[in-house]
Design an enzyme around this catalytic site. Structure first.
Site, PDB file in Angstrom:
ATOM      1  N   HIS A  38       6.466 -13.390   2.710  1.00 49.91           N
ATOM      2  CA  HIS A  38       7.430 -12.479   2.121  1.00 49.91           C
ATOM      3  C   HIS A  38       8.263 -13.271   1.108  1.00 49.91           C
ATOM      4  CE1 HIS A  38       6.673  -9.031   4.632  1.00 49.91           C
ATOM      5  NE2 HIS A  38       6.928  -9.697   5.751  1.00 49.91           N
ATOM      6  N   GLY A  39       8.985 -12.569   0.253  1.00 38.92           N
ATOM      7  CA  GLY A  39       9.832 -13.241  -0.705  1.00 38.92           C
ATOM      8  C   GLY A  39      10.759 -12.280  -1.423  1.00 38.92           C
ATOM      9  N   CYS A  68       6.571 -11.206  -2.749  1.00 38.29           N
ATOM     10  CA  CYS A  68       7.414 -10.363  -3.593  1.00 38.29           C
ATOM     11  C   CYS A  68       8.472 -11.222  -4.274  1.00 38.29           C
ATOM     12  CB  CYS A  68       8.107  -9.286  -2.756  1.00 38.29           C
ATOM     13  SG  CYS A  68       7.028  -7.921  -2.293  1.00 38.29           S
ATOM     14  N   ARG A  69       9.010 -10.690  -5.376  1.00 37.02           N
ATOM     15  CA  ARG A  69      10.081 -11.377  -6.098  1.00 37.02           C
ATOM     16  C   ARG A  69      11.272 -10.449  -6.289  1.00 37.02           C
ATOM     17  NH1 ARG A  69       7.400 -14.352 -11.146  1.00 37.02           N
ATOM     18  NH2 ARG A  69       9.366 -15.501 -11.011  1.00 37.02           N
ATOM     19  N   GLU A  71       3.656 -19.140 -14.785  1.00 37.67           N
ATOM     20  CA  GLU A  71       4.990 -19.710 -14.950  1.00 37.67           C
ATOM     21  C   GLU A  71       4.907 -21.222 -15.029  1.00 37.67           C
ATOM     22  OE1 GLU A  71       7.943 -16.479 -12.854  1.00 37.67           O
ATOM     23  OE2 GLU A  71       7.616 -18.403 -11.885  1.00 37.67           O
TER      24      GLU A  71
END
Length: 436
Positions: A284-285, A332-333, A422
């Site tokens: 998760h994030g 996720c962000r 990135e």
């Protein structure tokens, strides 16, 4: 796959919705991970990190854990399951998982046994020469003689024969290596044509020591478990091994455990005999980083992605200096949807889905502030598409072209999510040359 590998790859039963994002949520049960543990060698680690390493060793069919910080030249300390129990207050799930798999590995060294296909109870084969096994428990339950084949683990069709009549008997059930191999002629041609603009790669040999770190967080104390993540783990392990990397897979780490994992990975001596590395995080994030599995004192258990780059940079990782370091992050962000409604040119009132960000030049699974999606049966779109693209094109494309094809795959097939590159600072082209 072998029977014990199947067992070790299966995590405890979890539950999520079929379509699930890798964002965090606001549910906070009690925590109990991240406690510092003193090892006999003098090193100190968090309890989740120690358990993750022990599970990794079990996956390699080893029943003793070796401290990852005891490098060559220093006497390595080995710990058994009993040693770990004395130092760590294991949860009931951890204890059950470890005891079951330690017992399976220990028993396999003492006798020849497999799981009965009828009831899944483990059976010892007393006659090593006979493939046809009569199992008395299933015979009693079914009220007829129950035979199964020791090789294919299916019910024996004709007990009176000396050869199993099941189709495909004798063939190992293994994941097929679908990675297209590079032809030596292509590598020679590219090196001759673009030699100065291609990162040097070491030919396949016992002396080459490529390493990959795979961190997969599945079970969380404060947010939903990541059902389906085991599919991503299996797919990514298969790909990286086919590319020639030794994969260190660690599961269910706290933020401190992930920090320890990165720091220890950066110091591995194998990097000096390597030409590159892969680091894969799946969890998760949110916008601040990657979620750890714990929740202590109402504080976020968050690992900063910036620490991945810091651990592997020029001052901190001499073994990988001037060598490609490929980072993949599935998380996720943020909580925003990755698509918006935009008008088509003609007619003006017709609208369609389009990505918030595209056409821009680690590979992350989503753009900033947006969600990444995962299916509990198939795994995540990101990991599965990366594996597919690498399988089909790594034999002829360099890494940035492979990433571009992943982005193209999402643009065409996954309208709610867009991966992005990135901090890409490769000064040359990095070809994997699979198989060579």
């Amino acid at each position: 796959m072998t029977e014990e590998a199947d067992n070790l790859d299966q995590l405890e039963s979890l539950s999520l919705h079929p379509k699930e994002s890798d964002c965090s949520s606001e549910v906070f049960p009690p925590a109990g991970k991240g406690v510092l543990v003193d090892l006999p060698c003098g090193h100190q680690m968090t309890s989740d990190y120690v358990v993750a390493w022990f599970k990794y060793y079990l996956k390699q069919k080893e029943t003793e854990f070796t401290c990852p910080r005891c490098h060559e030249g220093r006497r390595k300390t080995k710990l058994s399951y009993q040693d770990i129990c004395q130092r760590i207050p294991l949860t009931s799930k951890q204890r059950e998982f470890l005891e079951e798999n330690v017992a399976i590995l220990a028993a396999r060294r003492l006798c020849d046994f497999k799981a009965c296909p009828g009831c899944q109870t483990y059976v010892e084969r007393r006659d090593q020469r006979n493939l046809c096994v009569l199992y008395t428990l299933c015979t009693a339950n079914m009220k007829r003689n129950y035979y199964f084949c020791w090789t294919c683990k299916r019910e024996w069709k004709e007990p009176v024969t000396v050869q199993c009549a099941n189709n495909g008997c004798g063939q190992k059930v293994e994941a097929l290596d679908s990675l297209v191999k590079c032809k030596p002629g292509f590598k020679q041609e590219m090196l001759k044509k673009e030699g100065d603009d291609i990162y040097p790669t070491t030919d396949k040999s016992p002396g080459r020591k490529r390493l990959a770190l795979l961190v997969n967080n599945v079970e969380f104390e404060y947010i939903n478990d990541r059902i389906g993540a085991e599919k991503d783990e299996q797919s990514m392990e298969r790909l990286l091994k086919a590319l020639g990397y030794t994969v260190v897979t660690l599961t269910n780490l706290t933020a401190q455990g992930m920090t320890d994992a990165m720091q220890d990975f950066a110091q591995r001596e194998e990097h000096f005999q390597s030409d590159s590395c892969f680091v894969v995080f799946m969890s998760h994030g949110d916008a601040s980083g990657i979620c750890g599995v714990s929740y202590q004192d109402k504080k976020e258990d968050m690992f900063r992605t910036d620490d991945i780059f810091k651990c592997l940079n020029t001052p901190n990782c001499a073994g990988l200096r001037d060598k490609p370091k490929i980072i993949l992050i599935q998380s996720c962000r943020g909580g925003m949807d990755g698509s918006v409604d935009v008008p088509d040119s003609v007619p003006i009132n017709n609208r369609r889905k389009e990505h918030r960000e595209k056409d821009f030049c680690c590979l992350r699974s989503s753009t900033p502030d947006t969600m990444s999606y995962r299916n509990e049966k198939k795994g995540s779109d990101f990991i599965q598409d990366v594996v597919k693209i690498f399988d089909q094109h790594a034999h002829q494309d360099h890494i940035e072209e492979l990433f571009r094809k992943v982005l193209k795959e999402f643009k065409e097939k996954h309208r709610d999510q867009m991966p992005c590159k990135e901090r890409t600072t490769l000064s040359k082209m990095f070809y994997l040359f699979p198989g060579l």
